[in-house]
Design an enzyme around this catalytic site. Structure first.
Site, PDB file in Angstrom:
ATOM      1  N   LYS A   1       0.852  -1.187   0.000  1.00 21.22           N
ATOM      2  CA  LYS A   1       0.000   0.000   0.000  1.00 21.22           C
ATOM      3  C   LYS A   1       0.892   1.243   0.000  1.00 21.22           C
ATOM      4  O   LYS A   1       1.790   1.379   0.838  1.00 21.22           O
ATOM      5  CB  LYS A   1      -0.888  -0.034   1.244  1.00 21.22           C
ATOM      6  CG  LYS A   1      -2.178   0.720   1.122  1.00 21.22           C
ATOM      7  CD  LYS A   1      -3.049   0.429   2.326  1.00 21.22           C
ATOM      8  CE  LYS A   1      -4.305   1.246   2.324  1.00 21.22           C
ATOM      9  NZ  LYS A   1      -4.986   1.212   3.614  1.00 21.22           N
TER      10      LYS A   1
HETATM   11  C1  E4P Z   1      -8.303   1.565   4.059  1.00 16.75           C
HETATM   12  O1  E4P Z   1      -7.565   1.181   3.191  1.00 16.75           O
HETATM   13  C2  E4P Z   1      -8.252   2.925   4.592  1.00 16.75           C
HETATM   14  O2  E4P Z   1      -7.029   3.173   5.185  1.00 16.75           O
HETATM   15  C3  E4P Z   1      -9.392   3.114   5.546  1.00 16.75           C
HETATM   16  O3  E4P Z   1     -10.573   2.659   4.937  1.00 16.75           O
HETATM   17  C4  E4P Z   1      -9.520   4.536   6.032  1.00 16.75           C
HETATM   18  O4  E4P Z   1     -10.684   4.624   6.797  1.00 16.75           O
HETATM   19  P1  E4P Z   1     -10.975   5.846   7.776  1.00 16.75           P
HETATM   20  O5  E4P Z   1     -11.211   7.058   6.950  1.00 16.75           O
HETATM   21  O6  E4P Z   1     -12.205   5.433   8.522  1.00 16.75           O
HETATM   22  O7  E4P Z   1      -9.769   5.998   8.656  1.00 16.75           O
END
Ligand code: E4P
Length: 220
Positions: free
Chosen positions: A83
């Site tokens: 990622k």
């Molecule tokens: C997933 O890949 C993201 O990091 C996550 O969905 C972010 O979510 P949030 O905005 O609730 O922190």
């Protein structure tokens, strides 16, 4: 649409994988920090129970550091998806990994132009943050629609991974829009199955059955 769990909490993951409905997991530095676990150990634990894509995020902000961390993360298991943040260096690292056949998830996507660049960089997934856009008064689902339209128009194969989802309605809309995957906090994942009419309908069926005096489906 693939359903991923958006958590680094191993107990939350193991409690949900058995039903076969969890296609993968996404984590981020905040979720790993919240879990209190070492990132390498935790990603290894997750990969041991989830055969699908498991996103593990780099914390380096420079190109070389991202490559080094991404490669380190990839040594954990074959299903690790690296990622990367949607920055110039992140996109450059994405292109390098794509050329090497390493799967990537380009995260922190908040605009159509960013999603276009992620696709051009050869990302396996792009993660538009629906909830955080809504939080700022924007239209998170509208961004998903726009990305779907543009990716289809040009035949980009990057998967749209709807992220930062806050409700079951977000999940339904992501599916209608044609997202390739959605990542869900465990609570939202659990809520997908429930409906008050399912509960009341089942209760009535079982009460009627009890009146027959039979046990199960047998005659006895
Ligand atoms: C997933 O890949 C993201 O990091 C996550 O969905 C972010 O979510 P949030 O905005 O609730 O922190």
């Amino acid at each position: 649409m693939q359903l991923f769990l958006d958590t680094a909490d191993i107990s939350q993951i193991t409690a949900r994988v058995e039903g076969g409905l969890v296609d993968g997991v996404t984590t981020n530095p905040s979720l790993i920090a919240k879990s209190g676990a070492d990132i390498i150990e935790r990603i290894a634990e997750i990969c041991a129970v989830v055969p699908g894509p498991v996103s593990a995020e780099v914390v380096a902000t420079g190109f070389e550091g991202m490559l080094e961390e991404g490669r380190r993360l990839r040594t954990i298991a074959d299903n690790v998806v690296v990622k990367l943040p949607l920055t110039t260096d992140g996109l450059k690292a994405c292109r390098t990994f794509a050329d090497e056949g390493i799967p990537t998830n380009v995260t922190l996507c908040f605009s159509l132009n960013q999603a276009l660049l992620a696709a051009k960089a050869g990302a396996t997934f792009v993660s538009p943050f629906v909830g955080r856009i809504d939080d700022m008064g924007g239209d998170g689902l509208g961004l998903l629609e726009a990305i779907r339209e543009v990716y289809d128009q040009y035949g980009y194969e990057t998967g749209i991974l709807a992220a930062s989802l806050r409700s079951v309605t977000h999940v339904e809309m992501a599916a209608r829009i044609g997202c390739d995957a959605a990542t869900l906090p465990p609570g939202i994942f659990d809520a997908l199955v429930t409906h008050p009419l399912t509960d009341s309908g089942l209760k009535a069926f079982l009460e009627d059955w009890k009146k027959t005096g039979r046990n199960g489906l047998s005659q006895g």
